[in-house]
Design an enzyme around this catalytic site. Structure first.
Site, short mmCIF file in Angstrom:
data_model
loop_
_atom_site.label_atom_id
_atom_site.label_comp_id
_atom_site.label_asym_id
_atom_site.label_seq_id
_atom_site.Cartn_x
_atom_site.Cartn_y
_atom_site.Cartn_z
N THR A 165 31.02 37.23 27.94
CA THR A 165 29.72 36.72 28.33
C THR A 165 28.74 37.87 28.27
OG1 THR A 165 30.18 37.10 30.67
CG2 THR A 165 30.68 34.91 29.80
N SER A 185 0.87 -1.17 0.00
CA SER A 185 0.00 0.00 0.00
C SER A 185 0.91 1.22 0.00
CB SER A 185 -0.89 0.00 1.24
OG SER A 185 -1.47 1.28 1.46
N THR A 186 0.38 2.34 -0.45
CA THR A 186 1.14 3.57 -0.28
C THR A 186 1.53 3.76 1.18
OG1 THR A 186 0.12 4.69 -2.16
CG2 THR A 186 1.01 6.10 -0.41
N ASN A 187 0.67 3.27 2.08
CA ASN A 187 0.84 3.57 3.50
C ASN A 187 1.99 2.82 4.15
OD1 ASN A 187 -1.40 5.05 2.94
ND2 ASN A 187 -2.82 3.74 4.06
N SER A 225 29.05 46.01 -1.10
CA SER A 225 28.07 47.09 -1.20
C SER A 225 28.07 47.67 -2.60
CB SER A 225 28.40 48.19 -0.18
OG SER A 225 27.56 49.31 -0.38
N LYS A 232 33.88 47.89 1.00
CA LYS A 232 33.17 47.13 2.04
C LYS A 232 33.10 45.66 1.62
CE LYS A 232 29.06 47.53 4.97
NZ LYS A 232 28.42 46.22 4.85
#
Length: 623
Positions: free
Chosen positions: A341, A294-296, A472, A478
């Site tokens: 931190t 089955s597909t399932n 840029s 940049k």
């Protein structure tokens, strides 16, 4: 390791380059051993070396995005990545070894040094390499043209029917009426099953194993079994993938994909039997190709196989990322810097420790993905519609599991409860969660790379990322961190996919999860883009990343956080007073300690040595 003369003779006969020139060229370099299924290089990554294949075979493939094609197999004595002699472009193909290989490699710097020392020899080699590459391109072009010619015959139409009526189907195609209806019903994403070769391979494995089991149980005769297996073998070799034309987004819990496979296999099988497409009385998509299925059970099992196959590629790419991060950890082990931190100065550490932590993150993510993949080995073949095994013969569930393990090479197991396995998509949720974890950790690393490279004048500037492109259209000079940026975006997509997979699995109602097609898409597409992101992050960012050692050191000396390391020597009160004065006057902790004569420069510099700042140790008397 030294190269044997017979290797030069082999290479000379294949390439047309004289043994003397090859001997001179490969007089430097080193041998590199590649493990089974390891990539030598990936398509689109920069060329880093040219080499000579000493042992084993290397597969050359084309295609990054879920559907790859075999281009050639290189044998012992072949030159590999020799395009580096001709251009500085990225690789046009990928290369990996199935069973392992040893390659003698000369890197870019050695190659350029040889060119400068021996220009005549170098350009003789270049001329022969150009001829060899041109000849290879001609052969590949002819093969592609011949394959294309083979699919362009015009043969009119055939009539096919299903329970809804008759439709005309072009004789050029291998799919049938149910696939045609699905194509018309589900024009959604433009992303088709054919984009995911591992899903097609998974379907082919399921259909082949089912045919073998049905033959053993007397459900199929030898001729039909051979035709089905022959068609499946062609799919496993990459043929007819263009016939999988159903959109990945579909209703019916995958029925359209399953029928697409059934029809393609049936029509190709008919040709192998000497019949015409559509003559289903000899080999039927439902009665024979889909026999006892089955597909399932067939579809979710094919998805699991596809994810397992994709997982191999992802793990290889993550392992390369882990290795690259460990390499940087070793290279930067003596670079003292400030740890942070909450984006505030904390205490000193080494840049090597930072990158070592990243490598451990990737290693832990890999193990999570591998654990998620292990549960996919439980399959529900033999469940048929809902897990009761209706329409399948006695003993089929165990036999098909054994056959599929043999065909696929995976240690598959029959699910303990077929009813549960047919309706519960929890294993896909676990796999998706592991991918999300990997994406979160990779994205965190990319966030750090962008912060650490920020500037260059007004940011942290502790590391330099390789410049990839102008940053840029208005600001000259940049350069943006484009590689970490795109990897971040890939990771966001994978995280989003995890929510979709969770919702789709939760939508399972009663005996079936109807939303498995979107689960398949999100898992397979997510693994593909995450794999490509890891490859790109290594080749275009981590490998060429450099430390700004002086800037890292300067931040340590100027940081208020440095005073924390002085507490065992100066005491808390005096250390706090120094910190307060440094904040008030703008002086560095380093300079204040020296100015006050609290420590000599020799003593302070000794404390600031990376090995003394980053591991617990006894403070020497008198300091």
């Amino acid at each position: 390791m030294k190269l044997e003369s017979k290797r030069f003779a082999q290479a000379a006969s294949i390439s047309g380059i004289s043994p003397e020139d090859l001997t001179a060229f490969f007089s430097v370099g080193k041998a590199r051993r590649y493990a089974p299924n390891e990539w030598l290089f990936h398509e689109s990554t920069p060329r880093q070396w040219a080499g000579l294949l000493l042992e084993g075979e290397v597969e050359i493939v084309l295609g990054l995005h879920g559907s790859s094609h075999h281009v050639a197999t290189l044998l012992e004595g072949s030159l590999i990545s020799e395009g580096l002699l001709l251009e500085d472009e990225a690789h046009g193909n990928g290369a990996f070894t199935r069973a392992g290989a040893t390659v003698w490699q000369i890197d870019r710097e050695q190659l350029l040094a040889f060119r400068d020392r021996h220009p005549e020899t170098f350009y003789r080699i270049v001329s022969r390499v150009a001829v060899s590459v041109l000849r290879r391109m001609r052969l590949v072009s002819e093969r592609l043209y011949q394959n294309k010619q083979g699919t362009n015959h015009v043969g009119g139409y055939r009539l096919e029917h299903d329970s809804l009526g008759r439709r005309e189907i072009s004789n050029q195609v291998y799919y049938g009426v149910q696939t045609l209806r699905a194509m018309e019903n589900f024009a959604i994403s433009g992303v088709f099953v054919r984009n995911f070769e591992h899903l097609i391979e998974g379907l082919a494995m399921v259909k082949k194993a089912a045919a073998m089991a049905n033959r053993d149980l007397g459900r199929l005769d030898v001729a039909k079994t051979q035709a089905i297996c022959g068609a499946c073998d062609e799919l496993l070799k990459g043929r007819l993938h263009d016939q999988f034309t159903v959109d990945m987004f579909q209703g019916g819990a995958g029925t359209s994909t399953n029928m697409n496979a059934n029809e393609v296999i049936a029509n190709r099988g008919l040709e192998l039997m000497g019949h015409r497409k559509g003559e289903y009385e000899h080999l039927h998509p439902n009665d024979h190709v889909n026999c006892s299925q089955s597909t399932n059970d067939a579809y979710p099992t094919a998805i699991k196989l596809a994810v397992l196959l994709s997982c191999r590629n992802l793990i290889r790419a993550m392992r390369e990322l882990e290795r690259a991060l460990n390499d940087k950890a070793e290279a930067f082990k003596d670079v003292l810097k400030m740890g942070r931190t909450e984006n505030q100065d904390a205490v000193p550490m080494t840049l090597g420790q930072e990158f070592s932590a990243y490598a451990v993150m990737i290693g832990s993510a890999m193990r999570a993905v591998e654990r998620g993949a292990e549960e996919l080995l439980d399959i529900n073949m033999g469940a048929t519609a809902i897990g009761t095994g209706i329409t399948s013969p006695p003993g089929y569930a165990d036999l098909i599991t054994s056959k599929l393990a043999e065909v696929s090479g995976f240690a598959l197991r029959r699910a303990p409860n077929l009813v549960e396995a047919t309706q519960n998509a929890g294993v896909f949720v676990q796999m998706s969660a592991a991918l999300k974890r990997a994406a979160v950790q990779i994205s965190k690393i990319c966030n750090d790379l962008r912060w650490l490279s920020s500037g260059p004048r007004c940011g942290l500037n502790e590391i330099n990322l390789p410049p990839m492109q102008p940053g840029s259209s208005i600001m000259p000079g940049k350069v943006n961190p484009v590689i970490p940026e795109v990897v971040n975006q890939v990771c966001y997509q994978v995280m989003g996919y995890d929510m979709v997979v969770s919702m789709a699995a939760e939508a399972s109602e009663l005996e079936l999860c109807m939303a498995e097609p979107v689960i398949a898409y999100d898992l397979l597409h997510g693994m593909m883009i995450l794999k490509n992101a890891c490859v790109m992050l290594v080749s275009r960012c981590i490998t060429g990343l450099e430390a700004n050692r002086d800037i890292c050191r300067k931040y340590v000396e100027q940081s208020i956080g440095l005073v924390t390391a002085m507490v065992p020597v100066l005491g808390y009160e005096q250390s706090a007073a120094i910190a307060k004065e440094a904040l008030k006057t703008g002086s560095s902790v380093y300079d204040l300690i020296l100015d006050k004569g609290l420590l000599s420069k020799t003593q302070l510099d000794d404390m600031l040595r990376p090995e003394n700042m980053t591991d617990p140790r006894e403070i020497a008397n008198g300091i």
